[in-house]
Design an enzyme around this catalytic site. Structure first.
Site, short mmCIF file in Angstrom:
data_model
loop_
_atom_site.label_atom_id
_atom_site.label_comp_id
_atom_site.label_asym_id
_atom_site.label_seq_id
_atom_site.Cartn_x
_atom_site.Cartn_y
_atom_site.Cartn_z
CB VAL A 11 21.09 50.81 41.87
CG1 VAL A 11 22.16 51.10 42.90
CG2 VAL A 11 20.24 49.64 42.33
CB THR A 121 23.84 42.52 43.49
OG1 THR A 121 22.97 43.48 44.08
CG2 THR A 121 23.82 41.22 44.27
CG LEU A 151 17.69 50.71 46.10
CD1 LEU A 151 16.65 50.29 45.09
CD2 LEU A 151 18.25 52.07 45.72
CG ASN A 209 18.23 40.32 47.37
OD1 ASN A 209 17.66 40.98 48.24
ND2 ASN A 209 18.62 40.86 46.22
N GLY A 254 1.63 34.41 46.75
CA GLY A 254 1.22 34.99 45.47
C GLY A 254 1.73 34.16 44.32
CB CYS A 261 16.99 42.04 42.94
SG CYS A 261 17.58 43.67 42.47
CE LYS A 264 20.87 41.29 38.97
NZ LYS A 264 21.71 41.27 40.16
CE LYS A 322 9.32 46.30 44.48
NZ LYS A 322 10.12 46.24 45.69
#
Ligand code: NAD
Length: 439
Positions: A11, A121, A151, A209, A254, A261, A264, A322
């Site tokens: 970040v 966060t 982001l 999230n 999946g 992120c 947590k 990912k």
């Protein structure tokens, strides 16, 4: 504007670079001296598409600086962004020690008005804590605001340069004016800068999230039902995704969500809810389902090989949590590898970007390939853990020539079932019919 960014990870580095790109003078501060040395010397420390180009240009043009010296780094800054880690601490609550330690240091260092911004966060109430930590030592005027970052790794530069929205939590008019100026170049197409109080901003990030993690998890459970009922999750996904109220995104099933992120943040929101006396039941389920989902492909592999996995060679395609990132934090691949190693499997892996991090973690317990084909030599099966584009249209002839058995367990539904059927593979994916009948 002069800006400081404390913490130069995913970040912080993207934030610093993108603010420099719009003409600001940015100093990034990090306690990791080796990282600062690399960055100052023009060596990028994370893989993020499009970042290196901007980073090098702004470094060259003198708008981007790196230092380990907090005092020097913040001296001239009008705004100080805190992009520090907030890992899971005791009982899953966010560990605020990094943020509060820096806030405490800032109390010693401030000499004039600045806006200190929580970009990490952080749980509701953190802006108040940061304010209190600074105010214990610094008696002058300053503001603390919450500006959570939305982001996504892999498309972080685009997300930062063209955000869907910017959320700013502050009731200070002086700070709002600074944010309006700072973010104006990023919202020229009319996307909103949403001003609100600090607590609403802090909660917005967790709510976003947790909602996305819930959406993914819901689809993973629908995929399980598809397997039980003989339905096809691709069809169900399209059918429900066409409904605008549901939307097409985040409906791909999946082997579970990972990354730094979602796991947590879901845990932290669940924890702060219970600290406030509220049992957030949906999140209980989301966490349990996701834990199971990460390894749910392993029993499928066991079943196919009739429980005899010892000594088999299995190739893993994809390690990052990912595609388009080298981040392996909470990556499902790691859980699958661990389960396979415990069964005595010989694990060979390939990932276009994340192998360095996995090597540091697992060393010679597994074998690393130069490319996606090398690891297929005499392998009994492939397990696909990350949907990198290079895996989508591979050289099937080369694969067939290398493999000992044409068997694929696809945790990301990279291929069409009919295609794999035609190519003569035994192919199991998530929520769809297998491509060949087990004997
Ligand atoms: P990271 O671990 O990649 O980076 C954190 C950096 O802070 C590291 O470089 C570390 O050396 C540095 N640091 C630690 N203590 C320091 C100190 N006292 N002074 C200066 N630097 C220090 O973390 P990240 O992924 O960038 O995440 C940062 C925050 O942003 C977290 O709260 C995270 O939840 C949040 N966030 C992350 C993402 C993401 O996709 N990674 C997206 C949105 C929000």
């Amino acid at each position: 504007m002069k800006i400081a960014v404390v913490g130069t990870g995913y970040v912080g580095l993207v934030t610093g670079t993108c603010f420099a790109e719009t003409g600001n003078n940015v100093t990034c501060i990090d306690i990791d001296a080796a990282k600062v040395k690399k960055l100052s010397g023009g060596e990028i420390t994370i893989y993020e598409p499009g970042l290196e180009h901007l980073f090098l240009r702004n470094l060259r043009e003198g708008r981007l600086h790196f230092t380990t010296d907090l005092a020097a780094g913040i001296k001239e800054a009008q705004v100080i962004f805190l992009a520090l880690p907030t890992p899971p601490g005791k009982d899953g609550a966010a560990d605020l020690s990094y943020v509060l330690q820096v806030a405490d240091n800032l109390g010693d260092l401030l000499t004039d008005y600045k806006v200190i911004v929580d970009k990490s966060t952080v749980p509701v109430g953190t802006a108040d804590k940061v304010h209190a930590a600074i105010a214990r030592k610094y008696k002058g005027d300053f503001d603390v605001a919450s500006n959570p970052e939305f982001l996504r790794e892999g498309v972080a530069v685009d997300d930062f340069m063209k955000p869907d929205r910017v959320v700013i939590g502050t009731t200070s008019e002086r700070a709002r004016k600074i944010f309006r100026d700072l973010y104006a170049p990023f919202v020229r197409q009319g996307n909103p800068v949403l001003f609100m109080d600090e607590r609403s901003a802090e909660l917005s990030k967790y709510a976003a999230n947790a909602f996305l993690a819930t959406k993914i998890t819901f689809m993973n459970e629908i995929a399980r039902l598809c397997e039980l009922f003989g339905a096809d999750v691709d069809m169900v996904r399209r059918a429900i995704g066409s409904d605008e109220r549901i939307g097409k995104r985040f409906l791909f099933p999946g082997i579970g969500y990972g990354g730094s992120c979602f796991p947590k943040d879901v845990q932290a929101l669940h924890r702060s809810a219970s600290e406030a006396g509220y049992q957030f039941r949906i999140l209980d389920s989301v966490m349990h389902v996701n834990e199971a989902q990460k390894v749910y492909i392993v029993p499928k592999i066991q079943r196919y090989f009739k429980g005899r996995l010892e000594g088999r060679k299995i190739a893993i395609w994809g390690l990052a949590f990912k595609p388009n990132t080298d981040d392996i934090r909470e990556a499902p691949a790691l859980y699958i590898i661990d389960a396979l190693l415990r069964e005595g499997v010989e694990v060979h892996v390939f990932d276009p970007e994340a192998m360095g991090h996995v090597k540091k973690l697992l060393g010679d317990r597994i074998t690393y390939g130069e490319d996606q084909y090398e690891i297929l030599e005499e392998a009994d099966a492939i397990v696909i853990c990350t949907e990198w584009s290079v895996f989508r249209t591979p050289d099937f002839e080369k694969m067939a020539a290398a493999l000992a058995q044409k068997v694929i367990f696809d945790g990301r539904n990279v291929f069409e079932v009919s295609q794999m059927q035609d190519l003569g593979y035994y192919y199991e994916s998530v929520g769809r019919h297998p491509a060949a009948i087990m004997d």
